[in-house]
Design a protein around this motif. Structure first.
Motif, PDB file in Angstrom:
ATOM      1  N   UNK A  23       0.841  -1.194   0.000  1.00  0.00           N
ATOM      2  CA  UNK A  23       0.000   0.000   0.000  1.00  0.00           C
ATOM      3  C   UNK A  23       0.878   1.246   0.000  1.00  0.00           C
ATOM      4  N   UNK A  24       1.960   1.196   0.781  1.00  0.00           N
ATOM      5  CA  UNK A  24       2.850   2.353   0.823  1.00  0.00           C
ATOM      6  C   UNK A  24       3.515   2.591  -0.536  1.00  0.00           C
ATOM      7  N   UNK A  61       2.018   2.115  -3.333  1.00  0.00           N
ATOM      8  CA  UNK A  61       0.992   2.856  -4.079  1.00  0.00           C
ATOM      9  C   UNK A  61       1.044   4.331  -3.710  1.00  0.00           C
ATOM     10  N   UNK A  62       1.181   4.579  -2.406  1.00  0.00           N
ATOM     11  CA  UNK A  62       1.283   5.967  -1.953  1.00  0.00           C
ATOM     12  C   UNK A  62       2.422   6.661  -2.685  1.00  0.00           C
ATOM     13  N   UNK A  97      -8.013   8.549  -6.341  1.00  0.00           N
ATOM     14  CA  UNK A  97      -6.954   7.608  -5.991  1.00  0.00           C
ATOM     15  C   UNK A  97      -6.485   7.841  -4.571  1.00  0.00           C
ATOM     16  N   UNK A 126      -6.763   5.511  -1.190  1.00  0.00           N
ATOM     17  CA  UNK A 126      -5.600   5.128  -0.403  1.00  0.00           C
ATOM     18  C   UNK A 126      -5.773   5.483   1.066  1.00  0.00           C
ATOM     19  N   UNK A 172      -7.695   2.677   2.533  1.00  0.00           N
ATOM     20  CA  UNK A 172      -6.856   1.484   2.702  1.00  0.00           C
ATOM     21  C   UNK A 172      -5.925   1.639   3.888  1.00  0.00           C
ATOM     22  N   UNK A 173      -5.267   2.783   3.944  1.00  0.00           N
ATOM     23  CA  UNK A 173      -4.326   3.011   5.039  1.00  0.00           C
ATOM     24  C   UNK A 173      -5.076   3.099   6.364  1.00  0.00           C
ATOM     25  N   UNK A 216      -0.263  10.665   5.016  1.00  0.00           N
ATOM     26  CA  UNK A 216       0.601   9.963   4.066  1.00  0.00           C
ATOM     27  C   UNK A 216       0.410  10.475   2.651  1.00  0.00           C
ATOM     28  N   UNK A 217      -0.844  10.634   2.246  1.00  0.00           N
ATOM     29  CA  UNK A 217      -1.091  10.893   0.820  1.00  0.00           C
ATOM     30  C   UNK A 217      -1.307  12.362   0.477  1.00  0.00           C
TER      31      UNK A 217
END
Lengths: 158, 158
Positions: A110-111, A113-114, B8, B12, B15-16, B37-38
DNA sequence: ATTTTGGTTCTCAAAAGTTGGAACTAACAG
DNA sequence: CTGTTAGTTCCAACTTTTGAGAACCAAAAT
């Protein structure tokens, strides 16, 4: 019929119970694991577990099934005895750790993807930290077999 | 005022968020970590966080304080601006993993107590498994620095 | 055939955890 | 001083988790 547990063992059951709760087990399941760790006899029947921990049949049944589903507990039977004898699976600790690592590696995907989403953002240093972290997690995962080997070697020497 | 997040990134964050919930964070705290994070800009204000995630001030405040307490988030300020700019602490991932290992090692000490209590019990094979497990956990803990070194070396090569 | 044993499943109530809203506070701005 | 901003804290509602109790079931015993 009830298992004889001295105070030291009772205290350890609580400690282990709490440790297991922190690991994500529900309270009763955590206690059962604790009990199975410290019980003088390592194989206990449904009713011995229920009575030792003072919990209901339903709680016992649900938790035992959960633990069996998770591969942390199994049971034996003896011919001419209808009871199941539940015991904690300790022999598979390698696989248990392996599974934990698999979970970590999933997070690292997942990271990644980030990281991809962030490529456009002008935050090189930030991205670099994410990259390092995922890279390390994946290294740890891949390196696990060799880690086990190094551990085995380190024991041989002593 | 609201951060612009494409689909997107929103996906995420979820998910995170879920991954972090599994790690034991409360839902809002998990989402905040995901957002940090994103987010295209890695430093967000209280209100940007609150608005991006559609959560109340109290939830935002509680979760941010929790995350700061746990050392997973901190903030900067800029003179002439009263707002705090919260950001996820990624630079300290080594310490975060280190702490997780410390937790595991603590469990191994409890297991050593178990082992002591069990010495009298005639369950050699069972005890042996516990001993192996604690031994490995402690090896992993002690070996962590060298593991980091091996990882660094492995990156140099590629 | 009926009872007993060894569990399982269902339902529900209590307890915990989570979050929103409103009231509050401290610092600064005008 | 008064108003605004940036949060914090308290309380109440809601959700989730947990575990007890009773009814249930299948296999074995009588």
């Amino acid at each position: 019929m009830n298992i004889q547990l001295d105070d030291r063992r009772k205290a350890l059951i609580e400690k282990l119970g709490i440790a297991n709760e922190e690991k994500g087990f529900q309270p009763v399941a955590g206690r059962i694991l604790g009990l199975l760790y410290v019980s003088p006899r390592p194989e206990l029947t449904f009713d011995e577990i229920r009575e030792s921990l003072n919990i209901s049949k339903s709680a016992t049944s649900t938790a035992l099934n959960l633990l069996m589903h998770m591969g942390r507990v199994d049971y034996t039977t003896f011919s001419g005895d209808r009871k199941r004898y539940f015991r904690i699976k300790l022999g598979n600790w390698r696989e248990v750790i392996q599974e934990e690592m698999e979970h970590m590696v999933k997070i690292s995907y997942v990271l990644q993807e980030v990281l991809e989403v962030r490529k456009a953002d002008n935050t090189a240093n930030f991205n670099c930290n994410i990259e390092e972290f995922t890279s390390f997690l994946q290294f740890l995962y891949k390196d696990f077999p060799s880690l086990l080997q190094r551990w085995e070697k380190s024991r041989g020497k002593e």
